[in-house]
Scaffold this motif. Structure first.
Motif, short mmCIF file in Angstrom:
data_model
loop_
_atom_site.label_atom_id
_atom_site.label_comp_id
_atom_site.label_asym_id
_atom_site.label_seq_id
_atom_site.Cartn_x
_atom_site.Cartn_y
_atom_site.Cartn_z
N GLY A 1 0.63 -1.01 0.02
CA GLY A 1 -0.08 0.06 0.12
C GLY A 1 0.82 1.26 0.23
O GLY A 1 2.02 1.53 -0.73
N THR A 2 0.53 1.91 0.78
CA THR A 2 1.41 3.93 1.05
C THR A 2 2.23 3.49 2.08
O THR A 2 3.47 4.33 2.11
CB THR A 2 0.32 4.10 1.35
OG1 THR A 2 0.13 4.98 2.91
CG2 THR A 2 -0.55 4.81 0.20
N GLY A 3 2.64 2.03 2.49
CA GLY A 3 4.14 2.21 3.40
C GLY A 3 4.89 2.41 2.86
O GLY A 3 5.64 2.65 3.56
N PRO A 4 5.54 2.20 1.78
CA PRO A 4 7.01 1.78 1.58
C PRO A 4 7.64 3.86 0.69
O PRO A 4 8.09 4.00 1.27
CB PRO A 4 6.71 1.76 -0.08
CG PRO A 4 5.67 0.14 0.06
CD PRO A 4 4.54 1.00 1.03
N THR A 5 5.75 4.45 0.77
CA THR A 5 6.14 5.39 0.83
C THR A 5 6.51 6.57 1.95
O THR A 5 6.77 7.36 1.85
CB THR A 5 5.07 6.26 -0.50
OG1 THR A 5 4.95 5.65 -1.21
CG2 THR A 5 4.81 8.27 0.04
N ARG A 6 5.43 5.82 2.70
CA ARG A 6 5.55 6.59 4.10
C ARG A 6 7.26 6.26 5.27
O ARG A 6 7.82 7.23 5.18
CB ARG A 6 4.75 6.10 4.89
CG ARG A 6 3.74 6.56 4.95
CD ARG A 6 2.42 5.83 6.12
NE ARG A 6 1.91 4.94 5.58
CZ ARG A 6 1.34 3.15 6.46
NH1 ARG A 6 1.67 3.94 7.58
NH2 ARG A 6 1.00 2.66 5.62
N GLN A 7 7.75 5.20 4.29
CA GLN A 7 9.26 5.17 5.22
C GLN A 7 10.10 6.23 3.83
O GLN A 7 11.23 6.42 4.59
CB GLN A 7 9.45 3.61 4.49
CG GLN A 7 8.96 2.80 5.27
CD GLN A 7 9.19 0.78 4.87
OE1 GLN A 7 9.83 0.96 3.50
NE2 GLN A 7 8.91 0.08 5.88
N TRP A 8 9.75 6.19 2.73
CA TRP A 8 10.40 7.12 2.13
C TRP A 8 10.18 8.53 2.77
O TRP A 8 11.65 8.96 2.99
CB TRP A 8 9.88 7.26 0.40
CG TRP A 8 10.52 8.49 -0.05
CD1 TRP A 8 12.67 8.03 -0.99
CD2 TRP A 8 9.54 9.04 -1.05
NE1 TRP A 8 12.19 9.27 -1.73
CE2 TRP A 8 10.81 9.80 -1.71
CE3 TRP A 8 8.54 10.17 -0.75
CZ2 TRP A 8 10.38 10.98 -2.24
CZ3 TRP A 8 8.13 11.22 -1.44
CH2 TRP A 8 9.51 11.66 -1.73
N ALA A 9 9.20 8.86 3.01
CA ALA A 9 9.41 10.30 3.21
C ALA A 9 9.72 10.64 4.61
O ALA A 9 10.28 11.29 4.78
CB ALA A 9 7.28 10.73 3.16
N LEU A 10 9.19 9.35 5.77
CA LEU A 10 10.37 9.76 6.85
C LEU A 10 12.19 9.66 6.43
O LEU A 10 12.62 10.45 7.00
CB LEU A 10 10.33 7.96 7.63
CG LEU A 10 9.12 7.54 8.26
CD1 LEU A 10 8.76 6.90 9.19
CD2 LEU A 10 8.63 9.58 9.50
N ARG A 11 12.27 9.27 5.17
CA ARG A 11 13.70 9.68 4.58
C ARG A 11 14.18 10.82 4.61
O ARG A 11 15.18 11.83 4.44
CB ARG A 11 14.49 8.05 4.93
CG ARG A 11 14.29 7.55 4.97
CD ARG A 11 15.37 5.84 4.05
NE ARG A 11 14.95 6.01 2.89
CZ ARG A 11 13.54 4.66 1.95
NH1 ARG A 11 13.34 4.50 3.21
NH2 ARG A 11 13.59 4.81 1.02
N HIS A 12 12.85 11.44 4.03
CA HIS A 12 13.31 12.70 3.76
C HIS A 12 12.53 13.88 4.38
O HIS A 12 11.93 14.28 3.54
CB HIS A 12 13.03 12.54 2.08
CG HIS A 12 13.87 11.57 1.05
ND1 HIS A 12 13.55 10.05 1.21
CD2 HIS A 12 15.13 12.09 0.38
CE1 HIS A 12 14.62 9.91 0.40
NE2 HIS A 12 15.77 10.83 0.06
N LEU A 13 12.52 13.66 5.27
CA LEU A 13 11.20 14.73 6.07
C LEU A 13 12.63 15.95 5.58
O LEU A 13 11.48 17.19 5.95
CB LEU A 13 10.98 14.64 7.14
CG LEU A 13 10.07 13.67 7.80
CD1 LEU A 13 10.05 13.28 9.23
CD2 LEU A 13 8.32 14.34 7.47
N ASP A 14 13.79 16.43 5.75
CA ASP A 14 14.11 17.38 5.17
C ASP A 14 13.68 18.50 4.16
O ASP A 14 13.44 19.11 3.56
CB ASP A 14 15.44 17.07 6.03
CG ASP A 14 15.71 16.90 4.12
OD1 ASP A 14 15.44 15.50 4.16
OD2 ASP A 14 16.91 17.04 3.71
#
Length: 325
Positions: free
Chosen positions: A216-229
């Motif tokens: 689902g959207t899980g991989p995108t959430r993981q990606w977003a956490l790595r790019h919060l800046d």
């Protein structure tokens, strides 16, 4: 006549919390130095009370002290399994609270909100308790408006405090309400505590980070956490997930219960909290690292979520060491 306060100690009482009413109220003094409150501690039957600290406490009074009190305090205790499972208090406790005269002010500290709720004293009222048990209070007693983010709630005749030291905040509030700021500030100084604490218990709540699914959207959430800046948008997230913005938003809400924007803000606040607690970074840099872009936006979101500024949060969790602002 001093205002009469009766503190009820129940089995598995927490000694620190039990001592707060007398410690604070005994420092509330009138113009001639006289005590404005008379604090009495009692137990059911006047018998020794077990504590959660491995010793017993003897009281000089039984529950009849509740009948003559102007304010009754139910001190914090470890809630019984019966109370947490069924919402039913011990019959002896119910009988003791029935001795309270109509119009008496009633106060609970921390988990004793469960006792008041179980006996109907919180029906239709806002109340709080320790943040770790707030969901249980709301589940067992849906007729109570549970406020988990505050240090205390003053609902008029009934007042409740959050966990442990929040009882100090509540009793200083009571002194301030009864006798004004000057008397309350004197009591706070005598107890060597702050007369008022910024924010609420939201700043002390520790929420475990839920595991993120690989579908689902899980991989995108993981990606977003790595790019919060980065200044991430819904379009950026949807593009990463190879979905349209509308489809992505629909799946995101179904999986997380919040919108992508709400989720991003929560993650940015958590990142900022971690950096404020563990680094000496200037607030402006923390704002950038967390993706807020400016210290102004960080301040707005931290204050909106936790009720404190970045500087106040850092002082609370890093002590008085000198750190850049």
């Amino acid at each position: 006549m001093p205002h009469r306060v009766a503190v009820l100690a129940l089995p598995q009482v927490i000694p620190f919390d039990l001592g707060i009413p007398a410690r604070v109220l005994n420092e509330a003094l009138g113009p001639d130095g006289q005590r404005l409150y008379e604090v009495t501690t009692c137990s059911i039957g006047g018998t020794p009370v077990t504590t959660n600290a491995g010793f017993r406490i003897e009281t000089d009074h039984d529950e009849t002290a509740l009948n003559s009190a102007d304010t009754v305090v139910v001190a914090t205790q470890e809630p019984s399994a019966r109370l947490l499972s069924s919402g039913e208090p011990d019959p002896e406790t119910t009988a003791a609270l029935a001795l309270i005269r109509p119009g008496t002010r009633i106060v609970s500290t921390c988990t004793s909100a469960f006792i008041l709720a179980a006996t109907g004293l919180l029906d239709g009222l806002p109340a709080t308790t320790h943040w770790s048990l707030a969901d249980d209070l709301a589940r067992l007693f849906p007729q109570v408006e549970v406020r988990p983010d505050v240090l205390f709630v003053d609902a008029g005749r009934v007042l409740t405090s959050a966990g442990a030291a929040a009882g100090i905040d509540l009793f200083l509030h009571i002194v301030r309400k009864d006798h004004g700021t000057r008397v309350a500030n004197h009591a706070a100084r005598s107890c060597v505590v702050a007369p008022w604490r910024d924010g609420g218990q939201a700043q002390f709540i520790q929420r475990p980070t839920p595991a993120i699914s690989s579908v689902g959207t899980g991989p995108t959430r993981q990606w977003a956490l790595r790019h919060l800046d980065r200044p991430l948008t819904i379009a950026d997230l949807a593009r990463h997930a190879s979905m349209s913005k509308r489809t992505f938003s629909r799946h995101f809400v179904a999986e997380t219960g919040v919108t992508p924007v709400q989720w991003l803000i929560a993650q940015r606040v958590d990142r900022a909290r971690t950096l404020l607690e563990t680094t000496d970074m200037p607030v402006e840099r923390i704002a950038a690292e967390a993706g807020f872009g400016s210290s102004t936006l960080l301040r707005q979101h931290l204050n909106g979520t936790l009720g404190v500024t970045p500087q106040a949060y850092r002082r609370t969790f890093r002590g008085l060491q000198s750190v850049p602002s």
